[in-house]
Structure formats: C-alpha cells, structure tokens
Write a protein that holds these residues in place. Structure first.
Motif, PDB file in Angstrom:
ATOM      1  N   ALA A 568     -32.880 -22.541  35.519  1.00  0.00           N
ATOM      2  CA  ALA A 568     -32.095 -21.310  35.438  1.00  0.00           C
ATOM      3  C   ALA A 568     -32.109 -20.643  36.794  1.00  0.00           C
ATOM      4  O   ALA A 568     -33.144 -20.168  37.253  1.00  0.00           O
ATOM      5  CB  ALA A 568     -32.675 -20.375  34.376  1.00  0.00           C
ATOM      6  N   ALA A 569     -30.962 -20.624  37.466  1.00  0.00           N
ATOM      7  CA  ALA A 569     -30.911 -20.088  38.825  1.00  0.00           C
ATOM      8  C   ALA A 569     -29.503 -19.598  39.130  1.00  0.00           C
ATOM      9  O   ALA A 569     -28.525 -20.045  38.519  1.00  0.00           O
ATOM     10  CB  ALA A 569     -31.327 -21.161  39.830  1.00  0.00           C
ATOM     11  N   PRO A 570     -29.368 -18.702  40.107  1.00  0.00           N
ATOM     12  CA  PRO A 570     -28.032 -18.294  40.554  1.00  0.00           C
ATOM     13  C   PRO A 570     -27.431 -19.354  41.476  1.00  0.00           C
ATOM     14  O   PRO A 570     -28.093 -20.344  41.826  1.00  0.00           O
ATOM     15  CB  PRO A 570     -28.329 -17.004  41.324  1.00  0.00           C
ATOM     16  N   ASP A 571     -26.190 -19.149  41.881  1.00  0.00           N
ATOM     17  CA  ASP A 571     -25.631 -19.983  42.941  1.00  0.00           C
ATOM     18  C   ASP A 571     -26.527 -19.856  44.169  1.00  0.00           C
ATOM     19  O   ASP A 571     -26.955 -18.760  44.543  1.00  0.00           O
ATOM     20  CB  ASP A 571     -24.218 -19.514  43.307  1.00  0.00           C
ATOM     21  N   ARG A 572     -26.812 -20.977  44.822  1.00  0.00           N
ATOM     22  CA  ARG A 572     -27.685 -20.939  45.986  1.00  0.00           C
ATOM     23  C   ARG A 572     -27.417 -22.157  46.855  1.00  0.00           C
ATOM     24  O   ARG A 572     -26.680 -23.066  46.477  1.00  0.00           O
ATOM     25  CB  ARG A 572     -29.170 -20.883  45.603  1.00  0.00           C
ATOM     26  N   ARG A 573     -28.073 -22.188  47.999  1.00  0.00           N
ATOM     27  CA  ARG A 573     -28.004 -23.338  48.891  1.00  0.00           C
ATOM     28  C   ARG A 573     -29.407 -23.917  49.001  1.00  0.00           C
ATOM     29  O   ARG A 573     -30.374 -23.182  49.226  1.00  0.00           O
ATOM     30  CB  ARG A 573     -27.488 -22.926  50.271  1.00  0.00           C
ATOM     31  N   GLU A 574     -29.544 -25.236  48.834  1.00  0.00           N
ATOM     32  CA  GLU A 574     -30.851 -25.883  48.909  1.00  0.00           C
ATOM     33  C   GLU A 574     -30.946 -26.740  50.159  1.00  0.00           C
ATOM     34  O   GLU A 574     -30.070 -27.550  50.449  1.00  0.00           O
ATOM     35  CB  GLU A 574     -31.101 -26.733  47.669  1.00  0.00           C
ATOM     36  N   PRO A 586     -32.035 -16.022  47.667  1.00  0.00           N
ATOM     37  CA  PRO A 586     -31.092 -17.122  47.460  1.00  0.00           C
ATOM     38  C   PRO A 586     -29.656 -16.685  47.200  1.00  0.00           C
ATOM     39  O   PRO A 586     -28.722 -17.420  47.530  1.00  0.00           O
ATOM     40  CB  PRO A 586     -31.668 -17.843  46.245  1.00  0.00           C
ATOM     41  N   ALA A 587     -29.463 -15.534  46.584  1.00  0.00           N
ATOM     42  CA  ALA A 587     -28.112 -15.057  46.280  1.00  0.00           C
ATOM     43  C   ALA A 587     -28.005 -13.606  46.700  1.00  0.00           C
ATOM     44  O   ALA A 587     -28.984 -12.855  46.667  1.00  0.00           O
ATOM     45  CB  ALA A 587     -27.802 -15.212  44.792  1.00  0.00           C
ATOM     46  N   ALA A 588     -26.811 -13.197  47.092  1.00  0.00           N
ATOM     47  CA  ALA A 588     -26.618 -11.839  47.589  1.00  0.00           C
ATOM     48  C   ALA A 588     -25.232 -11.342  47.220  1.00  0.00           C
ATOM     49  O   ALA A 588     -24.300 -12.128  47.025  1.00  0.00           O
ATOM     50  CB  ALA A 588     -26.815 -11.802  49.108  1.00  0.00           C
ATOM     51  N   ALA A 589     -25.112 -10.023  47.113  1.00  0.00           N
ATOM     52  CA  ALA A 589     -23.802  -9.400  46.952  1.00  0.00           C
ATOM     53  C   ALA A 589     -23.150  -9.338  48.326  1.00  0.00           C
ATOM     54  O   ALA A 589     -23.738  -8.821  49.275  1.00  0.00           O
ATOM     55  CB  ALA A 589     -23.948  -8.003  46.359  1.00  0.00           C
ATOM     56  N   LEU A 590     -21.971  -9.881  48.447  1.00  0.00           N
ATOM     57  CA  LEU A 590     -21.328  -9.976  49.747  1.00  0.00           C
ATOM     58  C   LEU A 590     -20.476  -8.746  50.022  1.00  0.00           C
ATOM     59  O   LEU A 590     -19.692  -8.322  49.163  1.00  0.00           O
ATOM     60  CB  LEU A 590     -20.462 -11.234  49.813  1.00  0.00           C
ATOM     61  N   PRO A 591     -20.577  -8.146  51.200  1.00  0.00           N
ATOM     62  CA  PRO A 591     -19.747  -6.984  51.533  1.00  0.00           C
ATOM     63  C   PRO A 591     -18.262  -7.303  51.429  1.00  0.00           C
ATOM     64  O   PRO A 591     -17.798  -8.333  51.926  1.00  0.00           O
ATOM     65  CB  PRO A 591     -20.141  -6.678  52.984  1.00  0.00           C
ATOM     66  N   ASP A 605     -29.201 -17.852  53.953  1.00  0.00           N
ATOM     67  CA  ASP A 605     -30.339 -18.564  53.369  1.00  0.00           C
ATOM     68  C   ASP A 605     -30.128 -20.072  53.416  1.00  0.00           C
ATOM     69  O   ASP A 605     -29.093 -20.575  52.956  1.00  0.00           O
ATOM     70  CB  ASP A 605     -30.537 -18.123  51.912  1.00  0.00           C
ATOM     71  N   ARG A 606     -31.088 -20.801  53.969  1.00  0.00           N
ATOM     72  CA  ARG A 606     -31.103 -22.272  53.985  1.00  0.00           C
ATOM     73  C   ARG A 606     -29.761 -22.822  54.481  1.00  0.00           C
ATOM     74  O   ARG A 606     -29.098 -23.626  53.803  1.00  0.00           O
ATOM     75  CB  ARG A 606     -31.431 -22.808  52.594  1.00  0.00           C
ATOM     76  N   THR A 607     -29.367 -22.391  55.655  1.00  0.00           N
ATOM     77  CA  THR A 607     -28.003 -22.612  56.152  1.00  0.00           C
ATOM     78  C   THR A 607     -27.651 -24.079  56.377  1.00  0.00           C
ATOM     79  O   THR A 607     -26.478 -24.432  56.438  1.00  0.00           O
ATOM     80  CB  THR A 607     -27.794 -21.838  57.458  1.00  0.00           C
ATOM     81  N   GLY A 608     -28.638 -24.952  56.520  1.00  0.00           N
ATOM     82  CA  GLY A 608     -28.323 -26.361  56.729  1.00  0.00           C
ATOM     83  C   GLY A 608     -28.231 -27.173  55.463  1.00  0.00           C
ATOM     84  O   GLY A 608     -27.999 -28.382  55.513  1.00  0.00           O
ATOM     85  N   GLY A 609     -28.406 -26.527  54.319  1.00  0.00           N
ATOM     86  CA  GLY A 609     -28.443 -27.254  53.060  1.00  0.00           C
ATOM     87  C   GLY A 609     -27.094 -27.384  52.389  1.00  0.00           C
ATOM     88  O   GLY A 609     -26.041 -27.182  53.002  1.00  0.00           O
TER      89      GLY A 609
END
Length: 683
Positions: A568-574, A586-591, A605-609
């Motif tokens: 159980a997780a939000p959208d994220r980058r691994e 891992p997840a953020a509200a985008l301006p 977060d984890r920009t190369g994944g």
C-alpha cells in the motif's frame, strides 16, 4: 504515524451546529462504530475484563432525524432502562447491582454523520439526536459471564455480553519490560537479519537477539470496528485488554462532542500502581506524547490532544472520579513542543518546570541523561518531534545538522542525542532502584520502524529495527548484571504491521546508467530468484568503516541492494539503495497542479529511478498499515503463555496474569485501602 493514515478522515469535520462522528471500516461509514442499532452499550458486546479492572459504562439511545435510519421524528427515548445479570441469574438494575447511591444525570446532544461516499460528496449529513447516561468507575470482581440489556422505545432491546476472566492473583514476575517495534512485521525482521548478519552458503553465521527468544507467538491486530488498526487503538488493546476505535486510547468512543468524556477503562499502569505500587516508565524514539508511549495513561478518543495528554500523564485525569496517577518514574523520548511553554503545551505551561516541581531530574541531552541519579524520577526530552533515526545518528550525521530541533527551544539542531539503547539502559537503572521489592514496568518503543515505513524509507526503518534488537541484547545483559534477569518477563512485539517484503535484488550501478532510458529499461536492474544474489551489506568495502559495532551492516551502500516494497503506497519513484540525504518524501502536492491534498510522485525524490503507480487514493501521501498478524517474542517468567495465535488484547491479559493483577480486593491503593463488596462497587 501521521494523520494521512486515517482513511476518510475528512468525515470527522465539525459541522456548524453539531459534531460529525463516524468510524470507518474500509469505505463503510458507520453511525457509531461500536453501535449497529439505535441503542448503544459501551463497552459493547463481546468484551473481556480483568477481575477488578475499573471502567465506565455509557448508554446511548439514538433518534436519527433524517437519512435511511430516520426514526421517531428525531426524538430519543429519555426513559430507557438498563439491567445486568451474571451467569443467567436474576437481572438487576445497573444502580442496584453496583450499589450506586444515585442515578447519573441524563445527557443530551446532537451529532451528524455521512451514510456513504455519495452523501459525503453531496455534503448531505444525517443528523442524530441522543439521550445518554454514563456510570463512572465501576468494576466486576467475580469471574463469569455478564449480560447487559438496554430497553428503549417500548420494546427495542440491545444486549452486550461481557466476560470477566479468571486470572492469577499471585505475582509471578517482579518486573516486566515490554518492547514495541512500532509497525514491525516478521518480514521486516527477516530483512534486518539479512542486512546485519553474514551467511555462508545459505547458513547464517550469527543471528538476531530476537532469534534467541524461547517463545514465539503472533497477535491479531484488528480494531474494534475496522480490520486495519492504527497505533493508538492497538496500543490501547495491548495496555487495557480492550479494543477501541482508530485514534482512541483508553476509552470506548461515544458520540458526544467532548474528546475526554468517553467511557474509560483502566490501563495496566493504573492497575499496577493501584495494586502493587510498582515503579513504571516509558522510553520512545518518538515524541513522548505519541500514541504508543502516551497510551499507557491516556483516556481520550483523540490521540492528537498532545499537550493535554502530557498533563494527564503527570497529574492524572481531570475527572476526580477516576484513578489518579502521580506521573511516571521515567519518561525518555522526544517531543519538546509539548514541554516548552507555548501553543503546543497544555495551557501554554512550561512542562519542564511542571515536572521539576514534582521532584523530577530533567535531562535534555545524552551526556546529562547518563549522569542522572538513579534514586529520583527522571524526565528526558532530547529533541523536538521524533528522535533522528539510527542511520542518521550513526552513518549520516551531517543530516542531523540540518535540523532545528533543539529541545531547549534554541534555533539549532539537537546534537547530543541518545538512542533507544542508552535511554532504555538508564531507565532500567532508575526503575530498578525506585521499584525495589515492588518491581517495575517499562515500555520501550522503536517508533521509527513505523515512521520510516510510512515514507517508504526501508533502510532507515530496518536500521531502527536493528537498533531495537541491539537494545534488547544490551537489556538482557543489564538484567544479568543486576541479578534481575530471572525475575523479569521480557515481551517484544509490534502494534500493527505494514505490507512490506523483499522480492529481489537491485543493481544500483546499472540502474544509474539507464538515466536516459525509459522506465521499462530501468526495471531490468531488478534481479529475481537466482538473479537476486546474496547480501552485500555484510561485505566490507575497502576504505569504508562505519564503526557501528557487530550486529549492524558493515556496508550500508553496496552496489547490490535489496529490492523491497509495500502493498500500500502512493505514486512514487523507486531507485533502491540507501538515501544519503535524509528520510524520503515519496509523494508531494505539486504547485499549480490539483489541490493541496492531491499527491503526485515527488520530483525531487529518487530522481534516477522509475515511477511505480500507487495503490492508494491520491489523497494519501504515504504508505498505510496492513492486515498482517505481528510476532510476539517472550522470555522469562510466564513466557510460555505467549505462544500461539491470539488477539492483541490477550497480550494485556497474559501480562496481567503474570503480574497478579487479577483481583485487587483489599490491596493497598495509594496509601489507603480499597475494598470490593463482591458485585462490582469500588469503595
């Protein structure tokens, strides 16, 4: 834990003229989680009690004004009656059974709730009028089955069956130490073992201290009205033997507008102090007002009443009819916000000063902690919010310097911070001295196993699990040195779990080289089955020394790392591997995109994944708890009772049995004598 864990928490908003009260089971809205009918008995059906355990009883009669349950034009029956019978005997009125001198006053209020998601979207609440009575501080002394019957609306009935267990009155353990790995599961323990202990050809050369415990059981963590629990009501189950509702501690949640008037039930600490006068303490790597440590003394439906709950722990409940404590012997953790004078402390008071007035030694750093006298009560608050995790304190200390968490209120970081081991060992020294022949009870929590699992920072979570194991190992040695090991029941468990597991290995070097490729190419860096390989965390890296001692990884940043995830997780980058710059978001509200509670993959977060689609509503920014049973390890007196699979409430009863809390009649209570009259009245 964080408020985002509470599913559909927006339902609990205050309306203009009434309180909206709802308990959520999945997406099934309930008028009151413990009350499926229009007549409510709290404690509800199917509850177990310790003989002599004090509790309150609330009766409510509901009259919905609108919605599918609309009844009696919204006019509740104010002339309801209640009886109680033991073992199918002759029913008696509540007042006569408990030998009450007078009936409590009738209370009335109105609350609102949403019947489903459609009603919530349309903002069309159902309004309920209530008539209620509450009977404070009663107890049942004789083991057996009790049937409580609420009669209302000229023929309607609601019944509740309660069982008073037969438990030992003789104290079998002088001391109890309860370790709680918040959110800890068997899968996490397995992963932590892999990281810290070397294996050759599939055989471990060393193992965790947990692996050496003689008894292993499992507890089921369901809430009273939902199958996924949070740390508040699960801690309440462990400490009282009674399940409750998400966010609640030490109470059964009623529908009234007051967060502190719900029917209470006595905790293990209140029982222990009342019966034996033993010393007690709490240690946590969270802020000390967080759910797991504060639930030892808390009685509220809202875990978020942080300042008031510190006041409650120090001075007892404001309702004079309830058992009063006089503060813990030891309180070590974070959470300076609730102690510094200001908006986060109770009535703006300086709680460092309030504790000092009661004779506490106050410590704000590791150095002063270690020099505290063992014969005085001690308060140690070592930072604002939660303690920095083991990984940042020991491997990446530069991350601590970025914080503004000095417990004195100064603007800089807290630098001289103890860990769980230092706090626990000092707590044992003080409790051993102060408890004397009456013994002690200590709860020690590894809080950030859970907190780091929520943000999907698995290495930091597992680092804190290894710190817990190291603390347990040191505790056993400390008890040996004090001559108390054979007198002490040690229980290690969790309050709930996360759906975490390791499914393979990841080649971080190869993954980084795919920076210009699409996500499907990047996923080739994941190795499964025979390609998952062996642990590289126990292989020394030339020129790198972490100096963290045995039982921890010698290399936190190998090329080949565990590939892990949760259900159980939000959208994220691994990207896998350790995050060197601090805990994840891992997840953020985008301006400029959506609204403030609409979460996307955090672009920093984890920009190369590669992006992994979430399984939760987009209003959730973190992972949530899971259904899994959690382990219970035990050693010492009574440890054999902890094998098998059982409810989380049974952990309380097993500890209570070992401490001889089963019948408090004629025991000393705070210098006076308490006497039961045989059918429930506490004089």
């Amino acid at each position: 834990m964080v408020s985002s864990m509470c599913r559909l928490s927006g339902v609990l908003a205050l309306l203009a003229t009434s309180l909206s009260v709802v308990s959520v089971n999945g997406q099934t809205f309930q008028r009151l989680g413990t009350c499926p009918t229009l007549g409510c008995i709290l404690p509800p059906d199917q509850q177990d009690f310790l003989p002599g355990q004090q509790f309150d009883i609330r009766f409510e009669v509901h009259a919905p004004k609108n919605g599918s349950e609309a009844f009696n034009d919204g006019v509740p029956d104010e002339k309801f009656t209640v009886t109680i019978a033991k073992d199918n005997g002759r029913p008696k009125s509540i007042a006569s059974f408990f030998d009450l001198k007078k009936e409590p006053s009738l209370e009335k209020w109105t609350f609102s709730w949403y019947e489903d998601l459609f009603a919530q979207d349309a903002k069309t609440p159902s309004v309920v009028n209530v008539a209620s009575k509450i009977y404070r501080r009663v107890a049942l002394y004789e083991p057996g089955t009790y049937t409580v019957t609420l009669n209302y609306y000229s023929g309607k009935k609601t019944t509740a069956t309660w069982v008073v267990r037969q438990l030992a009155t003789k104290k079998k353990a002088k001391n109890v130490i309860l370790f709680i790995g918040d959110g800890m599961t068997t899968n996490m323990i397995t992963a932590a073992r892999l990281l810290a202990h070397k294996s050759i050809n599939g055989k471990y050369q060393s193992t965790l201290q947990l692996d050496k415990f003689p008894t292993l059981g499992h507890q089921m963590t369901h809430s009273i009205d939902s199958f996924i629990t949070d740390s508040a009501n699960s801690a309440s189950a462990l400490y009282t033997g009674h399940k409750t509702t998400v966010n609640a501690m030490g109470v059964y949640v009623d529908s009234s507008p007051d967060n502190f008037d719900d029917p209470k039930v006595e905790t293990v600490i209140e029982l222990l102090k009342r019966i034996w006068g033993s010393a007690w303490g709490a240690v946590s790597t969270a802020f000390i007002a967080d759910a797991t440590p504060i639930a030892l003394t808390a009685h509220t439906r809202s875990r978020y009443e942080y300042g008031a709950l510190i006041e409650q722990a120090l001075n007892g409940f404001s309702n004079t009819s309830w058992t009063k404590l006089d503060g813990p012997d030891v309180y070590f953790g974070g959470g300076a916000e609730q102690f510094l004078p200001g908006s986060a402390s109770y009535q703006g008071k300086d709680y460092y000063a309030e504790f000092a007035k009661k004779g506490y030694s106050v410590s704000l750093n590791k150095t002063s902690l270690l020099s505290l006298p063992n014969d005085k009560r001690a308060l140690g608050i070592f930072c604002k919010s939660n303690l920095p995790v083991w990984l940042d304190r020991n491997i990446f200390p530069e991350n601590i310097l970025k914080l503004k968490n000095d417990p004195s209120g100064a603007s800089g970081p807290a630098k001289d911070i103890p860990g769980q081991k230092e706090m626990t060992l000092k707590a044992i020294d003080i409790l051993h001295k102060r408890g004397g022949k009456d013994g002690f009870f200590l709860m020690s929590e590894a809080a950030s196993i859970d907190k780091q699992m929520h943000v999907l920072d698995y290495e930091r979570a597992l680092g804190d699990l290894l710190e817990l194991d190291d603390t347990i190992r040191a505790t056993i040695q400390k008890l040996k040195d004090l001559g108390e090991l054979d007198n002490t029941l040690i229980v290690v468990t969790a309050d709930h779990g996360h759906g975490f597991d390791v499914f393979g290995g990841a080649d971080t070097k190869y993954l980084a080289a795919q920076h210009d490729k699409d996500d499907r190419h990047k996923r080739a860096a994941i190795g499964v089955y025979k390609e998952s390989g062996l642990s590289q965390y126990t292989v020394e890296q030339p020129g790198v020394s972490y100096n963290t001692g045995p039982n921890f990884p010698v290399n936190w940043d190998p090329r080949y790392v565990i590939a892990a995830g949760t259900g159980a997780a939000p959208d994220r980058r691994e990207q896998y591997g350790v995050g060197k710059n601090g805990s994840r978001t891992p997840a953020a509200a985008l301006p400029g995109v959506g609204v403030s509670n609409d979460y996307y993959v955090n672009p920093t977060d984890r920009t190369g994944g590669f992006v992994v689609n979430g399984t939760l509503p987009t209003t959730e920014s973190q992972g949530v708890h899971s259904l899994t049973d959690v382990p219970v390890f035990a050693q010492g007196p009574c440890s054999g009772n902890f094998g098998g699979v059982y409810s989380n409430t049974d952990v309380f009863f097993k500890i209570a049995d070992c401490l001889g809390l089963g019948h408090p009649t004629n025991k000393t209570i705070g210098g006076g004598k308490g006497k039961g009259n045989g059918n429930g009245k506490w004089d």
